[in-house]
Design a protein around this motif. Structure first.
Motif, PDB file in Angstrom:
ATOM      1  N   TYR A  71       0.817  -1.216   0.000  1.00 63.08           N
ATOM      2  CA  TYR A  71       0.000   0.000   0.000  1.00 63.08           C
ATOM      3  C   TYR A  71       0.849   1.264   0.000  1.00 63.08           C
ATOM      4  CZ  TYR A  71      -3.864  -3.167   0.859  1.00 63.08           C
ATOM      5  OH  TYR A  71      -4.788  -4.178   0.743  1.00 63.08           O
ATOM      6  N   GLY A  72       2.081   1.160   0.473  1.00 65.25           N
ATOM      7  CA  GLY A  72       2.967   2.323   0.479  1.00 65.25           C
ATOM      8  C   GLY A  72       3.371   2.764  -0.908  1.00 65.25           C
ATOM      9  N   LYS A  73       3.248   1.868  -1.883  1.00 69.02           N
ATOM     10  CA  LYS A  73       3.623   2.208  -3.260  1.00 69.02           C
ATOM     11  C   LYS A  73       2.468   2.818  -4.054  1.00 69.02           C
ATOM     12  CE  LYS A  73       7.396  -1.126  -3.932  1.00 69.02           C
ATOM     13  NZ  LYS A  73       7.887  -2.238  -4.777  1.00 69.02           N
ATOM     14  N   LEU A  74       1.263   2.758  -3.514  1.00 67.66           N
ATOM     15  CA  LEU A  74       0.125   3.368  -4.200  1.00 67.66           C
ATOM     16  C   LEU A  74       0.289   4.877  -4.237  1.00 67.66           C
ATOM     17  CD1 LEU A  74      -2.740   1.255  -2.571  1.00 67.66           C
ATOM     18  CD2 LEU A  74      -1.755   0.953  -4.852  1.00 67.66           C
ATOM     19  N   ARG A  75      -0.179   5.505  -5.308  1.00 68.76           N
ATOM     20  CA  ARG A  75       0.023   6.945  -5.458  1.00 68.76           C
ATOM     21  C   ARG A  75      -0.663   7.736  -4.345  1.00 68.76           C
ATOM     22  NH1 ARG A  75       0.103   5.336 -10.970  1.00 68.76           N
ATOM     23  NH2 ARG A  75      -2.177   5.376 -11.162  1.00 68.76           N
ATOM     24  N   LYS A  76      -1.860   7.338  -3.978  1.00 68.18           N
ATOM     25  CA  LYS A  76      -2.574   7.943  -2.855  1.00 68.18           C
ATOM     26  C   LYS A  76      -3.004   6.803  -1.936  1.00 68.18           C
ATOM     27  CE  LYS A  76      -4.333  11.756  -5.710  1.00 68.18           C
ATOM     28  NZ  LYS A  76      -5.571  12.408  -6.247  1.00 68.18           N
ATOM     29  N   PRO A  77      -2.090   6.339  -1.078  1.00 72.95           N
ATOM     30  CA  PRO A  77      -2.300   5.084  -0.338  1.00 72.95           C
ATOM     31  C   PRO A  77      -3.657   4.936   0.335  1.00 72.95           C
ATOM     32  CG  PRO A  77      -0.095   5.902   0.038  1.00 72.95           C
ATOM     33  CD  PRO A  77      -0.818   6.973  -0.728  1.00 72.95           C
ATOM     34  N   LYS A  78      -4.133   5.966   1.006  1.00 77.71           N
ATOM     35  CA  LYS A  78      -5.362   5.803   1.784  1.00 77.71           C
ATOM     36  C   LYS A  78      -6.584   5.598   0.901  1.00 77.71           C
ATOM     37  CE  LYS A  78      -7.764   7.678   5.801  1.00 77.71           C
ATOM     38  NZ  LYS A  78      -7.790   6.369   6.470  1.00 77.71           N
ATOM     39  N   ILE A  79      -6.786   6.469  -0.068  1.00 75.10           N
ATOM     40  CA  ILE A  79      -7.969   6.337  -0.918  1.00 75.10           C
ATOM     41  C   ILE A  79      -7.781   5.249  -1.970  1.00 75.10           C
ATOM     42  CG2 ILE A  79      -7.266   8.098  -2.595  1.00 75.10           C
ATOM     43  CD1 ILE A  79     -10.839   7.322  -1.293  1.00 75.10           C
ATOM     44  N   ASP A  80      -6.549   5.075  -2.477  1.00 76.06           N
ATOM     45  CA  ASP A  80      -6.312   4.043  -3.484  1.00 76.06           C
ATOM     46  C   ASP A  80      -6.502   2.643  -2.902  1.00 76.06           C
ATOM     47  OD1 ASP A  80      -5.830   5.961  -5.361  1.00 76.06           O
ATOM     48  OD2 ASP A  80      -3.647   5.683  -5.423  1.00 76.06           O
ATOM     49  N   SER A  81      -6.228   2.484  -1.603  1.00 75.79           N
ATOM     50  CA  SER A  81      -6.435   1.186  -0.973  1.00 75.79           C
ATOM     51  C   SER A  81      -7.913   0.797  -1.006  1.00 75.79           C
ATOM     52  CB  SER A  81      -5.928   1.204   0.473  1.00 75.79           C
ATOM     53  OG  SER A  81      -6.701   2.076   1.282  1.00 75.79           O
ATOM     54  N   VAL A  82      -8.786   1.792  -0.974  1.00 78.16           N
ATOM     55  CA  VAL A  82     -10.226   1.531  -1.067  1.00 78.16           C
ATOM     56  C   VAL A  82     -10.572   0.964  -2.440  1.00 78.16           C
ATOM     57  CG1 VAL A  82     -12.520   2.590  -1.087  1.00 78.16           C
ATOM     58  CG2 VAL A  82     -10.826   3.291   0.629  1.00 78.16           C
ATOM     59  N   TRP A  83     -10.020   1.576  -3.495  1.00 80.57           N
ATOM     60  CA  TRP A  83     -10.302   1.112  -4.851  1.00 80.57           C
ATOM     61  C   TRP A  83      -9.730  -0.281  -5.087  1.00 80.57           C
ATOM     62  CZ3 TRP A  83     -14.124   3.458  -6.773  1.00 80.57           C
ATOM     63  CH2 TRP A  83     -14.298   4.828  -6.599  1.00 80.57           C
ATOM     64  N   VAL A  84      -8.551  -0.542  -4.548  1.00 77.69           N
ATOM     65  CA  VAL A  84      -7.954  -1.880  -4.683  1.00 77.69           C
ATOM     66  C   VAL A  84      -8.846  -2.918  -4.001  1.00 77.69           C
ATOM     67  CG1 VAL A  84      -6.003  -3.349  -4.051  1.00 77.69           C
ATOM     68  CG2 VAL A  84      -5.585  -1.038  -4.912  1.00 77.69           C
ATOM     69  N   ALA A  85      -9.333  -2.584  -2.804  1.00 80.14           N
ATOM     70  CA  ALA A  85     -10.192  -3.510  -2.070  1.00 80.14           C
ATOM     71  C   ALA A  85     -11.511  -3.740  -2.791  1.00 80.14           C
ATOM     72  CB  ALA A  85     -10.448  -2.978  -0.656  1.00 80.14           C
ATOM     73  N   LEU A  86     -12.086  -2.692  -3.376  1.00 81.55           N
ATOM     74  CA  LEU A  86     -13.371  -2.802  -4.055  1.00 81.55           C
ATOM     75  C   LEU A  86     -13.284  -3.555  -5.383  1.00 81.55           C
ATOM     76  CD1 LEU A  86     -14.921   0.751  -3.507  1.00 81.55           C
ATOM     77  CD2 LEU A  86     -15.753  -1.409  -2.547  1.00 81.55           C
ATOM     78  N   ALA A  87     -12.080  -3.621  -5.956  1.00 77.45           N
ATOM     79  CA  ALA A  87     -11.926  -4.248  -7.272  1.00 77.45           C
ATOM     80  C   ALA A  87     -12.362  -5.712  -7.256  1.00 77.45           C
ATOM     81  CB  ALA A  87     -10.479  -4.129  -7.736  1.00 77.45           C
ATOM     82  N   GLY A  88     -12.040  -6.447  -6.197  1.00 79.42           N
ATOM     83  CA  GLY A  88     -12.404  -7.864  -6.124  1.00 79.42           C
ATOM     84  C   GLY A  88     -13.897  -8.078  -6.064  1.00 79.42           C
ATOM     85  N   PRO A  89     -14.588  -7.523  -5.052  1.00 79.90           N
ATOM     86  CA  PRO A  89     -16.048  -7.655  -5.004  1.00 79.90           C
ATOM     87  C   PRO A  89     -16.724  -7.068  -6.239  1.00 79.90           C
ATOM     88  CG  PRO A  89     -15.209  -6.923  -2.880  1.00 79.90           C
ATOM     89  CD  PRO A  89     -14.056  -6.884  -3.829  1.00 79.90           C
ATOM     90  N   GLY A  90     -16.163  -5.980  -6.779  1.00 83.83           N
ATOM     91  CA  GLY A  90     -16.730  -5.395  -7.991  1.00 83.83           C
ATOM     92  C   GLY A  90     -16.706  -6.370  -9.148  1.00 83.83           C
ATOM     93  N   SER A  91     -15.610  -7.144  -9.247  1.00 85.94           N
ATOM     94  CA  SER A  91     -15.521  -8.141 -10.318  1.00 85.94           C
ATOM     95  C   SER A  91     -16.566  -9.230 -10.128  1.00 85.94           C
ATOM     96  CB  SER A  91     -14.114  -8.748 -10.365  1.00 85.94           C
ATOM     97  OG  SER A  91     -13.907  -9.675  -9.310  1.00 85.94           O
ATOM     98  N   ASN A  92     -16.861  -9.578  -8.869  1.00 85.43           N
ATOM     99  CA  ASN A  92     -17.894 -10.591  -8.609  1.00 85.43           C
ATOM    100  C   ASN A  92     -19.281 -10.076  -8.979  1.00 85.43           C
ATOM    101  OD1 ASN A  92     -15.929 -11.430  -5.815  1.00 85.43           O
ATOM    102  ND2 ASN A  92     -16.335 -12.842  -7.503  1.00 85.43           N
ATOM    103  N   PHE A  93     -19.518  -8.801  -8.743  1.00 86.83           N
ATOM    104  CA  PHE A  93     -20.799  -8.208  -9.117  1.00 86.83           C
ATOM    105  C   PHE A  93     -20.988  -8.268 -10.635  1.00 86.83           C
ATOM    106  CE2 PHE A  93     -23.412  -4.363 -10.078  1.00 86.83           C
ATOM    107  CZ  PHE A  93     -24.583  -4.787  -9.455  1.00 86.83           C
ATOM    108  N   ILE A  94     -19.946  -7.919 -11.371  1.00 85.37           N
ATOM    109  CA  ILE A  94     -20.015  -7.961 -12.835  1.00 85.37           C
ATOM    110  C   ILE A  94     -20.207  -9.389 -13.327  1.00 85.37           C
ATOM    111  CG2 ILE A  94     -18.695  -7.574 -14.957  1.00 85.37           C
ATOM    112  CD1 ILE A  94     -17.391  -5.168 -13.493  1.00 85.37           C
ATOM    113  N   GLN A  95     -19.485 -10.332 -12.713  1.00 89.60           N
ATOM    114  CA  GLN A  95     -19.631 -11.730 -13.115  1.00 89.60           C
ATOM    115  C   GLN A  95     -21.040 -12.249 -12.827  1.00 89.60           C
ATOM    116  OE1 GLN A  95     -16.110 -14.486 -12.331  1.00 89.60           O
ATOM    117  NE2 GLN A  95     -15.556 -12.702 -11.090  1.00 89.60           N
ATOM    118  N   ALA A  96     -21.611 -11.834 -11.688  1.00 90.16           N
ATOM    119  CA  ALA A  96     -22.970 -12.259 -11.363  1.00 90.16           C
ATOM    120  C   ALA A  96     -23.957 -11.754 -12.413  1.00 90.16           C
ATOM    121  CB  ALA A  96     -23.360 -11.755  -9.972  1.00 90.16           C
ATOM    122  N   ILE A  97     -23.755 -10.525 -12.885  1.00 89.67           N
ATOM    123  CA  ILE A  97     -24.614  -9.979 -13.939  1.00 89.67           C
ATOM    124  C   ILE A  97     -24.475 -10.804 -15.220  1.00 89.67           C
ATOM    125  CG2 ILE A  97     -25.009  -7.993 -15.453  1.00 89.67           C
ATOM    126  CD1 ILE A  97     -24.110  -6.197 -13.121  1.00 89.67           C
TER     127      ILE A  97
END
Length: 220
Positions: A85-111
């Motif tokens: 997370y220290g290498k992310l350009r904006k660690p605090k907010i970018d960590s949210v997007w990284v975390a959401l990417a996995g569940p987001g992919s499941n939502f798309i797959q479910a559709i």
């Protein structure tokens, strides 16, 4: 309860589950790379090769036990994708997007699985193997989406909550990470997760996906 333990029945569940978990983990790594951290990419984890992500217990044993037990909820997990997370350009907010990417992919797959299900039924290609697989794809992905969004670290929902909280509260939440798995196990055994989290949120996302594919239902 599921009573058909044939190779066909295993394949119906295994194929969508492997896709769901593989794409979920690859999405984390892909998002991290786009936001400045190449750790997962350098380790070969931004990959659609299931072998890179499968965990013997979380990907195979736990889901199999749930299927055989006739559980109404289907969950599993893979080897976590490493993120610096220290290498992310904006660690605090970018960590949210990284975390959401996995569940987001499941939502798309479910559709996508729901769309396949609707098309199969709408075109009268009601082949039990494929319709059962499409149904399993919807249920697996919704289950993984909801389960991973538990607001407890190290689950994705915990990462999201940590990224949104002020620093002091975020650090306090992060200290729970070492106990997160045991907390979730305790909540599962008491039925809290099933009745207060999995069931209502699963129904919510299932309803949302049904709304999204409504135009497809009208066509077919």
């Amino acid at each position: 309860m599921i009573t058909d333990y044939s190779i066909q029945a295993v394949a119906i569940n295994a194929i969508p589950l492997i896709f769901a978990i593989t794409i979920h983990e690859a999405a984390h790594g892909y998002a991290a790379r786009q936001l400045g951290d190449n750790t997962a990419y350098m380790l070969g984890r931004v990959s659609l090769n299931p072998a890179k992500h499968i965990d013997p217990v979380g990907t195979i044993l736990i889901p199999l036990m749930l299927i055989l037990a006739g559980s109404p909820f289907l969950i599993g997990y893979a080897k976590p994708v490493p993120v610096n997370y220290g290498k992310l350009r904006k660690p605090k907010i970018d960590s949210v997007w990284v975390a959401l990417a996995g569940p987001g992919s499941n939502f798309i797959q479910a559709i996508i699985w729901m769309a396949i299900w609707v098309i199969l039924l709408g075109t009268r290609l009601d082949e039990p193997f494929f319709t059962s697989m499409a149904r399993a794809g919807v249920l697996w992905n919704i289950g993984l989406l909801v389960f991973n969004m538990l607001p407890i670290p190290p689950f994705d929902g915990g990462r999201v909550l940590s990224g949104l909280l002020p620093i002091r509260q975020s650090m306090a939440l992060d200290r729970l990470e070492r106990w997160g798995f045991f907390i979730v196990l305790a909540l599962m055994f008491t039925g809290v997760i099933g009745s207060l989290w999995m069931e209502p949120l699963s129904q919510f996302f299932l309803g949302l996906i049904n709304v999204i594919v409504t135009p497809l239902r009208l066509i077919f």
